[in-house]
Write an enzyme that holds these catalytic residues in place. Sequence first.
Site, mmCIF file in Angstrom:
data_model
loop_
_atom_site.group_PDB
_atom_site.id
_atom_site.type_symbol
_atom_site.label_atom_id
_atom_site.label_comp_id
_atom_site.label_asym_id
_atom_site.label_seq_id
_atom_site.Cartn_x
_atom_site.Cartn_y
_atom_site.Cartn_z
ATOM 1 N N GLN B 125 31.799 1.845 44.976
ATOM 2 C CA GLN B 125 32.849 2.552 44.260
ATOM 3 C C GLN B 125 32.221 3.428 43.179
ATOM 4 O O GLN B 125 31.159 3.119 42.638
ATOM 5 C CB GLN B 125 33.853 1.588 43.663
ATOM 6 C CG GLN B 125 33.270 0.569 42.709
ATOM 7 C CD GLN B 125 34.367 -0.043 41.864
ATOM 8 O OE1 GLN B 125 34.967 0.643 41.057
ATOM 9 N NE2 GLN B 125 34.626 -1.323 42.060
ATOM 10 N N SER B 128 33.668 5.144 37.249
ATOM 11 C CA SER B 128 33.320 5.451 35.869
ATOM 12 C C SER B 128 32.389 6.644 35.748
ATOM 13 O O SER B 128 31.610 6.940 36.653
ATOM 14 C CB SER B 128 32.634 4.230 35.228
ATOM 15 O OG SER B 128 33.517 3.162 35.135
ATOM 16 N N SER B 160 29.192 0.132 41.394
ATOM 17 C CA SER B 160 28.797 -1.117 42.053
ATOM 18 C C SER B 160 28.357 -0.846 43.485
ATOM 19 O O SER B 160 29.006 -0.098 44.209
ATOM 20 C CB SER B 160 29.963 -2.099 42.060
ATOM 21 O OG SER B 160 30.320 -2.407 40.739
ATOM 22 N N GLU B 243 42.391 -4.444 43.437
ATOM 23 C CA GLU B 243 41.211 -5.072 42.850
ATOM 24 C C GLU B 243 41.610 -6.216 41.934
ATOM 25 O O GLU B 243 41.004 -7.278 41.938
ATOM 26 C CB GLU B 243 40.401 -4.015 42.086
ATOM 27 C CG GLU B 243 39.078 -4.528 41.544
ATOM 28 C CD GLU B 243 38.174 -3.414 41.038
ATOM 29 O OE1 GLU B 243 38.688 -2.329 40.726
ATOM 30 O OE2 GLU B 243 36.963 -3.642 40.955
ATOM 31 N N SER B 366 38.836 -3.325 31.859
ATOM 32 C CA SER B 366 38.477 -4.373 30.904
ATOM 33 C C SER B 366 39.706 -5.219 30.570
ATOM 34 O O SER B 366 40.843 -4.766 30.688
ATOM 35 C CB SER B 366 37.904 -3.756 29.631
ATOM 36 O OG SER B 366 38.946 -3.189 28.867
ATOM 37 N N ASN B 367 39.454 -6.452 30.151
ATOM 38 C CA ASN B 367 40.582 -7.331 29.857
ATOM 39 C C ASN B 367 41.412 -6.837 28.682
ATOM 40 O O ASN B 367 42.595 -7.181 28.571
ATOM 41 C CB ASN B 367 40.081 -8.758 29.631
ATOM 42 C CG ASN B 367 39.695 -9.418 30.949
ATOM 43 O OD1 ASN B 367 39.545 -8.738 31.970
ATOM 44 N ND2 ASN B 367 39.533 -10.721 30.930
ATOM 45 N N GLU B 368 40.810 -6.018 27.821
ATOM 46 C CA GLU B 368 41.601 -5.411 26.741
ATOM 47 C C GLU B 368 42.619 -4.438 27.338
ATOM 48 O O GLU B 368 43.789 -4.400 26.928
ATOM 49 C CB GLU B 368 40.694 -4.688 25.746
ATOM 50 C CG GLU B 368 39.872 -5.615 24.861
ATOM 51 C CD GLU B 368 38.784 -6.376 25.620
ATOM 52 O OE1 GLU B 368 38.251 -5.828 26.610
ATOM 53 O OE2 GLU B 368 38.476 -7.507 25.234
#
Lengths: 310, 387
Positions: B125, B128, B160, B243, B366-368
């Site tokens: 992928q 970013s 990745s 995802e 991100s978890n944020e």
Amino acid sequence: MNFRFSDDQLTLAESVRDYLAGTHGPEVLRRLDAEGNRDPAIWQGLVDMGLTGLCVPEEQGGLGMGLLEAALIAAECGRACLAEPLVDTAFVAVPWLVSKGETAELAAIAAGTRKVALPHVLNPWVADGEGKPLQSVDPLRNLVRFPATGSTDDHLLNLGALMSAAQLLGLADAMLNQAVEYAKIRTQFGQPVGAFQGLKHQLSSCAVAVEFAKPVVWRAAQALQDGASSAPLHVSHAKLAATDAAIQTAEVAIQVHGAMGYTYEVDLHFWMKRAWALAGAWGDRSYHYKRVDAAVLGGSQPIGPEHTFA
Amino acid sequence: MDLAYTPEQQAFRAEVRAWMEAHVPKEPLVTLECKEGFDHHVAWERTLASGNWGMVTWPEQFGGRGLDLIQWLIFEEEYFRAGGPNRANQNGIFLLGPTIMEFGTEEQKARFLPPMARGEVIWAQAWSEPGAGSDMAAIQSKAVRDGDHYVITGQKTWSSRAAFADWGFGIFRTDPESKRHKGLTFILFDLNSPGITRRPIRQLHGDTGFAELFFDEVRVPVENCLAGEGEGWNVAMATAGFERGLMLRSPGRFQATAKRLVELYRAHEAEASPAAREAVVQAWGAAQAYAYNTYAVASKIMAGGKIGAEASLNKIFWSELDRAMHRTAMQLLGAHAELKRFGNGQINQWLEGYIFSLSGPIYAGSNEVQRNIIAERLLGLPRVGAG
């Protein structure tokens, strides 16, 4: 294999939710707190909906439903912070009496003329029983000192713990909702405080905890309904998960309310205090932790990916 | 609610178990993040495909078995029970595959899906960019239309699998006047195309699991665009949903880790603290909770429901659970935790796993960002900066 409530079950829970939302709002809790905390009209409303007879077999005038429906409705009772002894009577005592083949009182329970609070040795006091009164931090919880004899029956304990867990889910949902609604309207620094990530992230973490406690409780209800040998483990897992989610949500909810949260004027405290009470009822965190610990580390419970439902 | 498996489901479980026991490598493979380990994992993808286990939920015409989500869960449980390796093609089969299934033309499905299921084309992928991580709408890499081609110029990073994979996918700015979420297009490209330079990036563990990609006027045929020009953001959000949602991290993975953690605890019981013991028991409980929730979501989808922003709840839960389990293992290992190989020569998989688990709360949004999504879309709180 189907991990989903039926449409009928969801409709039933929704109807109870709507009824309680319409008739049992925070203003009712405040009135009960001020004027003496039981109201025959509230109880009669529950009776009229058939809830006292939910788990009573049809031969005794009930609806003959199981623990899954009872747990769903117990969650709604938690959401509404219902103080009437519906859960103890109809979702704990009735299933226990039925399991023991004791049918004598069931018709009266279904008709609403008999309320039952079964004492268990793990509970040092009972709510809405007969005896010397004790004061709970929860102003709507009528405690009496533990009667001379209490049951040591595990099934009774499991029923009580399961239904406490279900109520804790509803309490947590309600507290999260109250905190969110407050965060939308309370303005500081020129914006709703709910726009600050510092609050958002705490509230989101509560949502995660509550969301992942729910299926644990439903799985426990099904296991107990099925009489599975692993049911005690699943009930203890459910009580742990629901307690942790509810206590976390209560603490975040008061924080989100700021100084208002520390007052008696905000509704939150009724829900929070009920959560504190139920966290320790029918086996506290340590008790249920030890049961899970013993099963998982002691080897009686098979573990691993292939044992999701073993 | 019915928590018993049907005889057919039990028979399917037995079939998967027998095949996995016969085929899963007895020793854990070298990490997927280096060339040697990558090759072993690709070979395993092809072994899986030889048993027609590449992607069991896909339709048969695309290399699948047409199984339902409960069967998929059973397959995954048995896969992780047997200690099946990580999937080298996870970017393809779990993310791009479902995206092509939803947005692709029939031609694209026939072209891309079967080789993906067979492990013949391994996908990376490329989301970013150096200035567009959590804020993916800030991407700048351009794709300029030139006849029946796009000409791509720009840079992607932290891609990745891109160090060793065959093909990549990502979103590119096709409208140079556009800003943020508009004017983006989802494009699939051959990583060996002229003009692409790959610079492998050493990750925390020292191996080169992902890569930086430089595009210097790379020509890509327009038929490699998914769902039409300018639709890139919507397509990418669907991919990100896959995802975070059901498929990428099936519960069996975490239940297997929890089981290994219990075994590790038993080996270290004498010196373990009560806190470590409770963390082990909690790990079992959380992995089970994740499994129940996944069965509930699968049952909901099979009954016609959908999963939306709830996927963010999942992503937070599994990524933080994985990190907690490996942290506990590192504590139990004590002085041995830092060893890359134990005295008996065995790879310290807990150390590798702990390092990898630290990426979980970062990748796939991100978890944020996930907590913002939950707050704004599930709880209904105002957007950041809203007055």
